[in-house]
Design a protein around this motif. Structure first.
Motif, PDB file in Angstrom:
ATOM      1  N   GLU A  53       0.762  -1.134  -0.157  1.00  0.00           N
ATOM      2  CA  GLU A  53       0.099   0.018  -0.105  1.00  0.00           C
ATOM      3  C   GLU A  53       0.875   1.381  -0.032  1.00  0.00           C
ATOM      4  O   GLU A  53       0.422   2.348  -0.523  1.00  0.00           O
ATOM      5  N   THR A  54       1.970   1.219   0.907  1.00  0.00           N
ATOM      6  CA  THR A  54       3.210   2.524   0.572  1.00  0.00           C
ATOM      7  C   THR A  54       3.487   2.616  -0.505  1.00  0.00           C
ATOM      8  O   THR A  54       3.682   3.591  -1.036  1.00  0.00           O
ATOM      9  N   VAL A  55       4.082   1.418  -1.153  1.00  0.00           N
ATOM     10  CA  VAL A  55       4.653   1.490  -2.644  1.00  0.00           C
ATOM     11  C   VAL A  55       3.583   1.973  -3.618  1.00  0.00           C
ATOM     12  O   VAL A  55       4.079   3.064  -4.386  1.00  0.00           O
ATOM     13  N   LYS A  56       2.468   1.619  -3.390  1.00  0.00           N
ATOM     14  CA  LYS A  56       1.483   2.121  -4.211  1.00  0.00           C
ATOM     15  C   LYS A  56       1.125   3.728  -4.048  1.00  0.00           C
ATOM     16  O   LYS A  56       1.173   4.336  -5.232  1.00  0.00           O
ATOM     17  N   GLN A  57       0.909   4.108  -2.973  1.00  0.00           N
ATOM     18  CA  GLN A  57       0.879   5.608  -2.689  1.00  0.00           C
ATOM     19  C   GLN A  57       1.986   6.247  -3.317  1.00  0.00           C
ATOM     20  O   GLN A  57       1.944   7.484  -3.774  1.00  0.00           O
ATOM     21  N   LYS A  58       3.104   5.910  -3.123  1.00  0.00           N
ATOM     22  CA  LYS A  58       4.612   6.786  -3.582  1.00  0.00           C
ATOM     23  C   LYS A  58       4.653   6.603  -5.073  1.00  0.00           C
ATOM     24  O   LYS A  58       4.911   7.621  -5.673  1.00  0.00           O
ATOM     25  N   ALA A  59       4.130   5.441  -5.409  1.00  0.00           N
ATOM     26  CA  ALA A  59       4.232   5.314  -7.034  1.00  0.00           C
ATOM     27  C   ALA A  59       3.254   6.136  -7.869  1.00  0.00           C
ATOM     28  O   ALA A  59       3.470   6.754  -8.760  1.00  0.00           O
ATOM     29  N   MET A  60       2.035   6.395  -7.244  1.00  0.00           N
ATOM     30  CA  MET A  60       0.853   7.163  -7.825  1.00  0.00           C
ATOM     31  C   MET A  60       1.292   8.467  -7.623  1.00  0.00           C
ATOM     32  O   MET A  60       0.804   9.455  -8.341  1.00  0.00           O
TER      33      MET A  60
END
Length: 445
Positions: A53-60
């Motif tokens: 979830e953290t990786v997703k937030q940073k990727a977006m």
């Protein structure tokens, strides 16, 4: 170490191949695959879920440059987040006491006693400390004997009390002896215990209260995976330890403990055991471990290991011998000994970027040098000093003495000659470079 996880993550990143930018839609499958890879590596479920979830937030939230492909951006994000997950930065042990007192705790069979010896060796050789080891496992005579053997091996004093069954008294007496003997560090090995064994947990709590250690280290067997994390949490609730030590990280471990333990107990991993030898103990660097998990190698650690075995004066002497073409089998044998002290061969090779993947299905024999050493040790001092005198009859004797064949002796001598020629060329490389620098550009090849 982490081989399966590395391979799974690499496949996950390939799902973004061909994409021009990162979108919520095209990273969904990649993140799902990453989460599966983490769970298969025995990472705590909540930790894996929070991680993706953290990786997703940073990727977006990333503005991807045209020069950077989405897959490459995802590798960087996952790398950085893995490093954060494992603690972000390395954490040193507290050695401010006089003497500094370190208490070692953990389950039976986790590698506490071996780690105690390794830590003493590290503090002695790298930090110029004079440690005293206290054999505090009053229930298992084999543990006391093991610590005595390790102490003798590394040249460190071990304190024991024959017949003593009180670990609190033993620890306090050991500290008193350390103060009289000018020991600046006391490392107390303790008996292995289960977190559900209330009597044993009360006992180690009493030891902690009596000696007020500067540092409490909890030793975890990496092979136990998620169970190790759960046990660490229960021990931490009772002892409030300062750091974690992961042993047997060189074995067939999935890596779940290394990736989960920081987020579950909120305590740093301070050391990792990477082999059986006393030198096989590394300070834990989250960033470097993330490099290795993603197949980027770990050149910094490799260089540090090499520097530990590097003697400047010896290197200067060796360089002079090479320049004069006097490099002999005794010198060759010394170089082999230095390489062996750096760690197991496969682990060292995996520190070179890209090599881990190439060597995945190759078995490295840690005794790979045994045949070479046997051949060299079967030579006379004169033969080692002057390899050119080794004729047919001498080769026959050397082969018989080393349990090898004449062909193997011939092969080693040829390899040695080739190595000597290359080393000779390297010593004159600077002169050659200067000569080439004077050549007209059009004539360079």
């Amino acid at each position: 170490m982490f081989e399966n996880l590395s391979e799974r993550l690499e496949k996950s990143f390939k799902l973004l191949k061909g994409e021009s930018k990162i979108t919520e839609l095209n990273i969904a499958e990649t993140l799902k695959d990453i989460r599966r890879a983490l769970l298969d590596a025995d990472v705590n479920y909540k930790t894996a879920k929070t991680f993706t979830e953290t990786v997703k937030q940073k990727a977006m939230g990333q503005n991807v440059l045209n020069a950077v492909k989405p897959g490459e951006m995802m590798v960087k994000l996952v790398h950085d987040e893995l490093a954060v997950l494992m603690g972000g930065t390395s954490t040193d042990i507290n050695l401010k006491g006089s003497p500094s007192i370190i208490l070692i705790a953990g389950l039976q069979g986790s590698g506490k006693t071996t780690f105690t010896g390794k830590l003493a060796n590290l503090l002695k050789t790298k930090r110029s400390k004079n440690p005293l080891l206290v054999a505090g496992d009053v229930y298992r005579p084999a543990a006391i004997n093991q610590l005595q053997v390790l102490g003798e091996q590394i040249g460190t004093t071990v304190y024991t009390e024959e017949g003593c069954k009180d670990p609190v008294k033993l620890a306090k007496d050991g500290i008193a002896v350390a103060k009289k003997g000018a020991h600046d560090v006391v490392i107390i090995d303790t008996a292995g215990r289960l977190a559900i064994d209330e009597q044993m947990m009360e006992e180690i709590s009493a030891v902690k209260k009596a000696v007020n250690p500067d540092e409490i280290l909890f030793v975890v067997d990496s092979m136990t995976g998620q169970d190790a994390v759960n046990t660490a949490k229960e021990f931490n609730d009772r002892l409030d330890f300062d750091g974690v030590v992961l042993t047997k990280l060189d074995g067939d471990t999935r890596g779940g403990a290394a990736l989960s333990i920081r987020s579950v107990v909120d305590k740093p991993i301070k050391f990792v055991g990477t082999g059986e030898k006393m030198e096989a103990l590394d300070v834990f660097h989250p960033n470097r471990m993330a490099d290795r998990i993603l197949g980027m190698g770990d050149i910094v650690s490799l260089v540090e290991r090499a520097q530990e075995q590097y003697d400047e004066e010896e290197a200067r002497k060796l360089q002079k011998k090479i320049a004069k073409n006097q490099f002999n089998f005794d010198d060759f044998l010394k170089q082999i000994q230095q390489i062996k002290k750096m760690g197991n061969l496969k682990d060292l090779a995996a520190m070179i970027p890209g090599m881990g993947k190439m060597l995945k299905n190759i078995d490295f024999d840690d005794d790979a040098f045994k045949g070479i050493e046997a051949i060299i040790r079967s030579m006379t001092p004169a033969e080692r000093e002057q390899p050119s005198i080794i004729d047919g009859s001498r080769k026959k004797r050397i082969a018989a003495g080393s349990g090898t064949t004449i062909q193997e002796v011939n092969r080693l001598i040829k390899q040695f000659d080739d190595t000597r020629k290359v080393m000779k060329m390297m010593t004159t490389g600077n002169k050659m470079g200067k000569m080439m620098g004077k050549m007209p550009i059009g004539k360079r090849r």
